[in-house]
Write an enzyme that holds these catalytic residues in place. Structure first.
Site, PDB file in Angstrom:
ATOM      1  CG  ASP A  77      45.932  30.241  47.038  1.00 24.78           C
ATOM      2  OD1 ASP A  77      47.037  30.047  46.485  1.00 24.78           O
ATOM      3  OD2 ASP A  77      44.900  29.600  46.739  1.00 24.78           O
ATOM      4  NE  ARG A 102      42.908  32.903  48.022  1.00 27.30           N
ATOM      5  CZ  ARG A 102      43.377  33.851  47.207  1.00 27.30           C
ATOM      6  NH1 ARG A 102      43.134  33.778  45.908  1.00 27.30           N
ATOM      7  NH2 ARG A 102      44.071  34.869  47.672  1.00 27.30           N
ATOM      8  NE  ARG A 148      38.250  31.069  41.719  1.00 26.62           N
ATOM      9  CZ  ARG A 148      39.491  31.058  42.210  1.00 26.62           C
ATOM     10  NH1 ARG A 148      39.896  32.012  43.013  1.00 26.62           N
ATOM     11  NH2 ARG A 148      40.329  30.086  41.899  1.00 26.62           N
ATOM     12  CG  HIS A 177      40.988  35.943  39.905  1.00 24.93           C
ATOM     13  ND1 HIS A 177      41.962  35.402  40.731  1.00 24.93           N
ATOM     14  CD2 HIS A 177      39.845  35.962  40.646  1.00 24.93           C
ATOM     15  CE1 HIS A 177      41.425  35.099  41.896  1.00 24.93           C
ATOM     16  NE2 HIS A 177      40.146  35.417  41.884  1.00 24.93           N
ATOM     17  CB  CYS A 275      48.180  37.018  41.500  1.00 25.58           C
ATOM     18  SG  CYS A 275      47.359  36.472  40.021  1.00 25.58           S
TER      19      CYS A 275
END
Ligand code: ARG
Length: 282
Positions: A77, A102, A148, A177, A275
């Site tokens: 990612d 992540r 998140r 997000h 992103c």
């Protein structure tokens, strides 16, 4: 378009930007941390690389500078550089990821910033997924929470940057997000303009957005569902996923120039143009 409508369109002026991006060389969907991700479906890395390369070329053709950092094997990612941190006026706040998958990315981004002119970068103590959830409008830092980034991170950001932070509650796991459901179109300090998808927010947060941005472009379900709000604006040109046709039309009416790109492969991980892009604000 009628002459009357054309003359009513505001004149938009884009400004040159500096972006940080990371190629999807090790891109795959091997875990599931948002509902877009399906590890049983194969991913075409060459296709992801090709789409990312076109995105870089699109920014450069618009006159922007793109800094490219090296990806790390085993961190699929990392292409989503928006999560590397938040940069406002040269001040850098790093990232702390929600998911173990992540977590290791944060130190790689930190190393990049320390080596590239941000020795004073601050690392957060609360979960903070960078510009994925912390969205600068030019005068306010809109801050998502719910999936998140933690609310405590909003307070840390306010303290570090000394800018007003507006906390917004995200309620739909597909829009995990803030940058998946809200797009800053114009970040000039006095005329901030955004587009957003109301259903991704709690009722109270919707009222906050309506109060702060009465002129906002309201996106519908179809534009949201292709991650159409995950776009990147320079104040005039707005880079959007090519499926976001309605949104593109609405932006054109407001005087913006939609620039469509194909991000179908990156969307398999729940990402779009924004992103993949971290704006480095000097
Ligand atoms: N698969 C990534 C994740 O779920 C996608 C991140 C997208 N980044 C963003 N800024 N919205 O964390």
């Amino acid at each position: 378009m009628s002459a009357a409508l054309r003359s009513a369109r505001p004149l938009r002026v884009g400004t040159a930007r500096r972006y940080l991006m990371c190629p999807p060389r090790y891109f795959t969907v091997s875990y599931m941390i948002n509902p877009w991700m399906d590890p049983t479906q194969p991913v075409d890395v060459a296709q992801a690389m090709a789409q990312w390369t076109v995105l870089v070329g699109t920014y450069r053709a618009l006159g922007h500078t793109v800094e490219v950092m090296d990806p790390e094997p085993g961190l699929p990612d990392m292409v989503f550089a928006a999560n590397a941190g938040t940069v406002i006026d040269g001040v850098v706040l790093g990232a702390r990821f929600r998911h173990a998958e992540r977590a290791a990315e944060a130190a790689h981004y930190q190393r990049w910033f320390r080596a590239h002119g941000a020795p004073g970068m601050v690392m957060p103590s609360a979960v903070n997924e960078g510009a994925g959830d912390l969205v600068w409008t030019g005068s306010l830092l809109l801050a998502g929470t719910g999936f998140r980034t933690e609310a405590a991170a909003h307070a840390e950001a306010q303290e570090l940057f000394g800018v007003p932070v507006i906390s917004l509650q995200l309620v739909d796991p597909y829009y995990y997000h803030l940058d998946t459901c809200l797009l800053v179109l114009d970040d000039s300090p006095h005329d901030g303009l955004i587009a957003y998808y109301p259903a991704a927010f709690s009722p109270g947060s919707r009222r906050v957005l309506a109060r702060l941005f009465p002129d906002a472009v309201i996106a519908g379900r179809t534009d949201a569902a292709c991650l159409g709000l995950n776009g990147v604006s320079d104040g005039r040109s707005v880079v959007l996923p090519r499926e976001a046709v309605e949104l593109g039309r609405a932006l054109a009416v407001r005087g913006f120039e939609p620039v469509f790109v194909d991000v179908s492969e990156l969307r398999r991980a729940g990402g779009g143009p924004k992103c993949c892009t971290l704006e480095l604000r000097a």
